[in-house]
Design a protein around this motif. Structure first.
Motif, PDB file in Angstrom:
ATOM      1  N   ASP A   1      11.101  51.301  29.846  1.00  0.00           N
ATOM      2  CA  ASP A   1      10.001  52.229  30.120  1.00  0.00           C
ATOM      3  C   ASP A   1      10.333  53.556  29.461  1.00  0.00           C
ATOM      4  O   ASP A   1      11.488  53.970  29.406  1.00  0.00           O
ATOM      5  CB  ASP A   1       9.825  52.433  31.628  1.00  0.00           C
ATOM      6  N   SER A   2       9.323  54.237  28.959  1.00  0.00           N
ATOM      7  CA  SER A   2       9.584  55.496  28.278  1.00  0.00           C
ATOM      8  C   SER A   2       8.477  56.496  28.564  1.00  0.00           C
ATOM      9  O   SER A   2       7.399  56.138  29.014  1.00  0.00           O
ATOM     10  CB  SER A   2       9.711  55.277  26.767  1.00  0.00           C
ATOM     11  N   ALA A   3       8.783  57.756  28.298  1.00  0.00           N
ATOM     12  CA  ALA A   3       7.814  58.832  28.490  1.00  0.00           C
ATOM     13  C   ALA A   3       8.189  59.992  27.584  1.00  0.00           C
ATOM     14  O   ALA A   3       9.362  60.199  27.273  1.00  0.00           O
ATOM     15  CB  ALA A   3       7.816  59.287  29.942  1.00  0.00           C
ATOM     16  N   TRP A   4       7.180  60.735  27.177  1.00  0.00           N
ATOM     17  CA  TRP A   4       7.401  61.942  26.399  1.00  0.00           C
ATOM     18  C   TRP A   4       7.475  63.124  27.344  1.00  0.00           C
ATOM     19  O   TRP A   4       6.796  63.142  28.370  1.00  0.00           O
ATOM     20  CB  TRP A   4       6.260  62.161  25.412  1.00  0.00           C
ATOM     21  N   GLY A   5       8.289  64.121  26.995  1.00  0.00           N
ATOM     22  CA  GLY A   5       8.380  65.312  27.817  1.00  0.00           C
ATOM     23  C   GLY A   5       8.827  66.510  27.011  1.00  0.00           C
ATOM     24  O   GLY A   5       9.353  66.383  25.914  1.00  0.00           O
ATOM     25  N   CYS A   6       8.610  67.675  27.587  1.00  0.00           N
ATOM     26  CA  CYS A   6       9.111  68.897  26.958  1.00  0.00           C
ATOM     27  C   CYS A   6      10.614  68.973  27.211  1.00  0.00           C
ATOM     28  O   CYS A   6      11.156  68.300  28.094  1.00  0.00           O
ATOM     29  CB  CYS A   6       8.391  70.123  27.513  1.00  0.00           C
ATOM     30  N   THR A   7      11.302  69.775  26.450  1.00  0.00           N
ATOM     31  CA  THR A   7      12.758  69.849  26.539  1.00  0.00           C
ATOM     32  C   THR A   7      13.257  70.166  27.951  1.00  0.00           C
ATOM     33  O   THR A   7      14.173  69.489  28.428  1.00  0.00           O
ATOM     34  CB  THR A   7      13.308  70.857  25.514  1.00  0.00           C
ATOM     35  N   PRO A   8      12.687  71.139  28.675  1.00  0.00           N
ATOM     36  CA  PRO A   8      13.193  71.403  30.027  1.00  0.00           C
ATOM     37  C   PRO A   8      13.065  70.201  30.971  1.00  0.00           C
ATOM     38  O   PRO A   8      13.978  69.913  31.744  1.00  0.00           O
ATOM     39  CB  PRO A   8      12.342  72.573  30.520  1.00  0.00           C
ATOM     40  N   HIS A   9      11.956  69.465  30.902  1.00  0.00           N
ATOM     41  CA  HIS A   9      11.784  68.312  31.780  1.00  0.00           C
ATOM     42  C   HIS A   9      12.679  67.146  31.364  1.00  0.00           C
ATOM     43  O   HIS A   9      13.212  66.430  32.217  1.00  0.00           O
ATOM     44  CB  HIS A   9      10.319  67.866  31.817  1.00  0.00           C
ATOM     45  N   VAL A  10      12.861  66.938  30.080  1.00  0.00           N
ATOM     46  CA  VAL A  10      13.757  65.883  29.612  1.00  0.00           C
ATOM     47  C   VAL A  10      15.197  66.201  30.027  1.00  0.00           C
ATOM     48  O   VAL A  10      15.923  65.330  30.492  1.00  0.00           O
ATOM     49  CB  VAL A  10      13.648  65.699  28.079  1.00  0.00           C
ATOM     50  N   GLU A  11      15.586  67.457  29.896  1.00  0.00           N
ATOM     51  CA  GLU A  11      16.925  67.861  30.316  1.00  0.00           C
ATOM     52  C   GLU A  11      17.113  67.602  31.812  1.00  0.00           C
ATOM     53  O   GLU A  11      18.133  67.048  32.236  1.00  0.00           O
ATOM     54  CB  GLU A  11      17.147  69.336  30.015  1.00  0.00           C
ATOM     55  N   GLU A  12      16.138  67.974  32.608  1.00  0.00           N
ATOM     56  CA  GLU A  12      16.214  67.743  34.052  1.00  0.00           C
ATOM     57  C   GLU A  12      16.326  66.252  34.366  1.00  0.00           C
ATOM     58  O   GLU A  12      17.128  65.829  35.204  1.00  0.00           O
ATOM     59  CB  GLU A  12      14.992  68.338  34.743  1.00  0.00           C
ATOM     60  N   ALA A  13      15.532  65.434  33.690  1.00  0.00           N
ATOM     61  CA  ALA A  13      15.563  63.984  33.931  1.00  0.00           C
ATOM     62  C   ALA A  13      16.912  63.381  33.551  1.00  0.00           C
ATOM     63  O   ALA A  13      17.454  62.561  34.287  1.00  0.00           O
ATOM     64  CB  ALA A  13      14.446  63.300  33.151  1.00  0.00           C
ATOM     65  N   THR A  14      17.471  63.784  32.416  1.00  0.00           N
ATOM     66  CA  THR A  14      18.753  63.205  31.998  1.00  0.00           C
ATOM     67  C   THR A  14      19.898  63.618  32.914  1.00  0.00           C
ATOM     68  O   THR A  14      20.883  62.901  33.040  1.00  0.00           O
ATOM     69  CB  THR A  14      19.104  63.562  30.537  1.00  0.00           C
ATOM     70  N   LEU A  15      19.774  64.759  33.577  1.00  0.00           N
ATOM     71  CA  LEU A  15      20.813  65.211  34.501  1.00  0.00           C
ATOM     72  C   LEU A  15      20.673  64.611  35.893  1.00  0.00           C
ATOM     73  O   LEU A  15      21.654  64.491  36.615  1.00  0.00           O
ATOM     74  CB  LEU A  15      20.810  66.740  34.597  1.00  0.00           C
ATOM     75  N   ASN A  16      19.455  64.235  36.281  1.00  0.00           N
ATOM     76  CA  ASN A  16      19.206  63.828  37.659  1.00  0.00           C
ATOM     77  C   ASN A  16      18.823  62.373  37.859  1.00  0.00           C
ATOM     78  O   ASN A  16      18.787  61.908  38.998  1.00  0.00           O
ATOM     79  CB  ASN A  16      18.122  64.716  38.270  1.00  0.00           C
ATOM     80  N   VAL A  17      18.527  61.656  36.804  1.00  0.00           N
ATOM     81  CA  VAL A  17      18.107  60.264  36.926  1.00  0.00           C
ATOM     82  C   VAL A  17      19.141  59.383  36.223  1.00  0.00           C
ATOM     83  O   VAL A  17      19.461  59.616  35.056  1.00  0.00           O
ATOM     84  CB  VAL A  17      16.714  60.041  36.299  1.00  0.00           C
ATOM     85  N   THR A  18      19.657  58.391  36.937  1.00  0.00           N
ATOM     86  CA  THR A  18      20.648  57.513  36.313  1.00  0.00           C
ATOM     87  C   THR A  18      19.994  56.618  35.268  1.00  0.00           C
ATOM     88  O   THR A  18      18.852  56.213  35.402  1.00  0.00           O
ATOM     89  CB  THR A  18      21.352  56.636  37.366  1.00  0.00           C
ATOM     90  N   GLU A  19      20.732  56.324  34.227  1.00  0.00           N
ATOM     91  CA  GLU A  19      20.322  55.430  33.151  1.00  0.00           C
ATOM     92  C   GLU A  19      19.055  55.863  32.421  1.00  0.00           C
ATOM     93  O   GLU A  19      18.233  55.036  32.049  1.00  0.00           O
ATOM     94  CB  GLU A  19      20.188  53.998  33.660  1.00  0.00           C
ATOM     95  N   VAL A  20      18.889  57.147  32.201  1.00  0.00           N
ATOM     96  CA  VAL A  20      17.802  57.663  31.375  1.00  0.00           C
ATOM     97  C   VAL A  20      18.430  58.191  30.095  1.00  0.00           C
ATOM     98  O   VAL A  20      19.447  58.868  30.124  1.00  0.00           O
ATOM     99  CB  VAL A  20      17.022  58.786  32.095  1.00  0.00           C
TER     100      VAL A  20
END
Length: 51
Positions: A15-34
């Motif tokens: 599964d994938s999604a596009w995001g702005c840099t701040p949201h992508v950074e938040e997701a990579t820090l807080n969601v496992t295996e992203v």
């Protein structure tokens, strides 16, 4: 979203999604295996094809 989408992230299920840099950074820090899904950065493809 505070800015236009810049990066694509994906998970181990493909599964994938596009995001702005701040949201992508938040997701990579807080969601496992992203992962950042970018062939130039190796991203998910390299992980799934690792040996």
């Amino acid at each position: 979203m505070p800015r236009p989408p810049e990066l694509k992230i994906a998970d181990g299920w493909g599964d994938s999604a596009w995001g702005c840099t701040p949201h992508v950074e938040e997701a990579t820090l807080n969601v496992t295996e992203v992962f950042i899904a970018d062939k130039d950065l190796a991203g998910l493809d390299a992980y799934l094809n690792r040996r």
